[in-house]
Write a protein that holds these residues in place. Structure first.
Motif, short mmCIF file in Angstrom:
data_model
loop_
_atom_site.label_atom_id
_atom_site.label_comp_id
_atom_site.label_asym_id
_atom_site.label_seq_id
_atom_site.Cartn_x
_atom_site.Cartn_y
_atom_site.Cartn_z
N UNK A 29 -19.01 51.69 24.63
CA UNK A 29 -19.50 50.50 24.71
C UNK A 29 -21.05 50.79 24.18
N UNK A 30 -21.38 51.41 24.02
CA UNK A 30 -22.59 52.19 23.90
C UNK A 30 -22.57 52.52 22.03
N UNK A 31 -21.47 52.80 21.18
CA UNK A 31 -21.43 52.27 19.51
C UNK A 31 -21.04 50.84 19.35
N UNK A 32 -20.08 50.59 19.76
CA UNK A 32 -19.59 49.01 19.33
C UNK A 32 -20.47 47.79 20.12
N UNK A 33 -21.62 48.48 21.01
CA UNK A 33 -22.42 46.91 21.66
C UNK A 33 -21.53 45.79 23.04
N UNK A 34 -20.03 45.86 22.10
CA UNK A 34 -19.29 44.87 23.12
C UNK A 34 -19.39 45.68 24.79
N UNK B 35 -7.85 55.20 27.61
CA UNK B 35 -9.49 56.08 28.20
C UNK B 35 -9.39 57.78 27.88
N UNK B 36 -7.73 58.27 28.05
CA UNK B 36 -7.77 59.75 27.37
C UNK B 36 -8.31 59.71 26.15
N UNK B 37 -8.43 58.82 25.39
CA UNK B 37 -9.03 58.94 23.85
C UNK B 37 -10.65 59.97 24.19
N UNK B 38 -10.32 61.32 22.97
CA UNK B 38 -11.97 61.72 23.24
C UNK B 38 -12.88 61.65 22.02
N UNK B 39 -13.29 62.90 21.54
CA UNK B 39 -14.28 61.58 20.38
C UNK B 39 -14.25 60.77 19.42
N UNK B 40 -12.25 60.57 19.01
CA UNK B 40 -11.84 59.63 17.98
C UNK B 40 -12.29 58.45 18.66
N UNK B 41 -12.52 57.91 20.23
CA UNK B 41 -12.67 56.88 20.78
C UNK B 41 -13.80 56.30 19.42
N UNK B 42 -15.44 56.67 19.18
CA UNK B 42 -15.82 56.49 19.11
C UNK B 42 -15.91 56.14 17.36
N UNK B 43 -14.35 56.09 16.71
CA UNK B 43 -14.43 55.74 15.07
C UNK B 43 -13.80 55.00 15.21
N UNK B 44 -12.06 55.01 16.57
CA UNK B 44 -11.60 54.22 16.67
C UNK B 44 -12.07 52.38 16.71
#
Length: 523
Positions: free
Chosen positions: A263-268, A223-232
């Protein structure tokens, strides 16, 4: 986790609710600040843009209900959109498949996959009474398989025997076969990770998926991942096809952007969150409750659930009976302090209570912290059984001995005894009969029967009997206020016996099992 975001959004929205009328210009200015706050919290730009667009669209054309101020309407819209961004309803692990149900854990190295595997297995074993088999498919990281084996021994969960030289796909096949032969309900595959996403990793995950046919594929992310969380999240979802997310280190001091973005990017759905290092530090993710906490509305439901999980029902009932009789000695106080610690300490409890966000900062500034409870426990532990049962025995010579034994001083002991007297008086007032016990007694122990089961006891306040003050009419609230003051329980509904947190002002803690005030002050 969301402290910074909570503080920023709270100040922005408080500025709106204080106004009688709002213009489009006010809404636009507030949304600019909301946008900035979300970006500072490391929420992905595309997610922030979508969020503010939806809020603007609803806020500008919103019909204002007569009884609600425009500012409050905007707060509601922001809240609803936060819930929508996080997923409207909480989604739990899906075990509705023929046994053995295969759960595949994926994610980058260091995200906490192995520990989370152990936590999920322990949770399914203890709470859901499932027979679980864990298997480590990580043949690259030194001692990764041994680590999972140790976790299995620690939690009492079966692990697949290690055979050196086997490939991850072979281990996956063997694990499913072993689970089927061993009569296991669930098999959890702990896959290997990398320091970053690369092609060999994705190929390996896809091969394991084909071989094991998992029913759940959970992406474990820090949860400490920053902006890169979306790409991951996007990469794993496109290449492997995840069914849910598990966020670890949600108890950290990160900004929380990963939780909002992924959650917003993957819809999962985010299914579980890790809130500590211990094997039981795993919770289901409830979007509405998280949104409430972000906007400073508290999370009473989670607080009640945490209490229900940590409280010994028999002990709670016994204490409730003693409180009804107006008895409350230092052994009871010690039990209350231990319970507070189990539930996350004062900070953890206050973080879940409506309007308490600012008070946590005031407490820190005033020098209060959970170490106080440790000192109080040390003082009580240094007393004899007779002294704990009858605090009136504590004269100067005894206090001197206790101070030496607990590493404290006479002033600390006097503070403890003063707090105990306040609590004992409160219990006596609440346990008594007549006007003083009346409505206040019902508030503390459930509307149906005085103290009920006490904190977490059957029918008790934490067991679900706590009334919703927001649904009480003004006359009831006024009567409750007067009866609380008449009983000497401080001013302010839900006051903490001796007047709540001394000198800090703000809202009061609704007596958690009767704690009247903080036990002392940090030296």
């Amino acid at each position: 986790m969301f402290d910074n975001l909570q503080e920023r959004l709270g100040s922005i929205l408080n500025g709106l609710t204080g106004r009688g009328a709002l213009s489009d210009k006010d809404v636009q200015a507030a949304l600019r600040e909301v946008r900035r706050a979300l970006l500072e919290a490391d929420v992905a730009l595309e997610v922030v843009r979508d969020f503010t667009d939806r809020v603007r669209e609803k806020a500008v054309g919103a019909e204002i209900v007569k009884s609600i101020k425009p500012g409050q309407m905007v707060v509601k819209i922001v809240h609803d959109e936060l819930v929508s961004m996080l997923g409207s309803e909480g989604v739990t692990l899906d075990l509705n498949a023929p046994a053995p149900v295969v759960i595949m854990m994926v994610g980058l190295q260091g995200s906490g996959k192995t520990t989370t595997t152990g936590k999920i297995a322990s949770r399914l074993t203890k709470r859901d009474k499932k027979k679980v088999l864990m298997a480590s498919l990580d043949t690259r990281r030194p001692a990764a398989q041994e680590q999972l084996k140790q976790l299995g021994e620690q939690t009492g969960v079966d692990t697949l025997p290690i055979i050196p030289g086997q490939s991850p796909t072979d281990i996956a096949s063997r694990a499913v076969q072993a689970a089927r032969l061993g009569g296991h309900d669930v098999v959890i595959l702990d896959t290997a990770g990398r320091t970053h996403i690369d092609e060999p990793l994705m190929v390996e995950m896809a091969t394991i998926k084909t071989k094991a046919n998992p029913h759940e594929i959970l992406l474990v992310a820090d949860a400490l991942t920053g902006q890169d969380a979306v790409n991951l999240a996007r990469n794993f979802d496109e290449r492997v096809g995840i069914t849910g997310l598990v966020l670890t280190r949600m108890d950290g001091d990160g900004r929380g952007g990963a939780a909002l973005s992924m959650r917003a990017v993957t819809g999962k759905p985010i299914k579980l969150i890790g809130v500590g290092e211990k094997m039981d530090a795993l919770e289901e993710f409830h979007p509405r409750r998280v949104a409430d906490r972000i906007l400073g509305m508290g999370d009473i439901v989670s607080l009640v659930e945490r209490a229900a999980e940590t409280i010994d029902q028999e002990k709670a009932q016994a204490m409730a009976d003693r409180m009804k009789a107006g008895k409350f000695d230092l052994n009871d106080l010690s039990d209350q302090l231990k319970q507070m610690s189990k539930m996350g300490g004062m900070g953890g409890i206050m973080g879940m209570m409506p309007g308490m966000g600012k008070m946590k900062d005031q407490m820190a500034a005033a020098g209060f912290d959970d170490k106080i409870f440790g000192r109080q426990q040390a003082i009580i532990s240094s007393m004899t059984p007779a002294e704990r049962a009858n605090p009136d025995l504590l004269k100067h010579s005894r206090k001197k001995r206790i101070a030496a034994g607990s590493g404290t001083n006479a002033a600390d002991i006097n503070k403890l005894l003063k707090m105990h007297r306040q609590m004992a008086d409160m219990m006596k007032a609440m346990g008594g009969k007549g006007k003083k016990a009346g409505l206040f007694g019902k508030m503390m122990g459930g509307l149906g029967g005085g103290m009920g089961g006490g904190l977490g006891g059957p029918g008790g306040m934490m067991g679900g009997g706590m009334p919703d003050l927001s649904k009480m009419d003004p006359k009831q609230l006024e009567a409750l206020q007067k009866q609380a003051e008449a009983a000497g329980l401080g001013k302010g509904i839900g006051g903490m016996g001796g007047g709540g947190l001394p000198g800090l002002g703000g809202p009061r803690l609704p007596g958690l099992g009767g704690l009247p005030g903080l036990p002392g002050r940090k030296k």
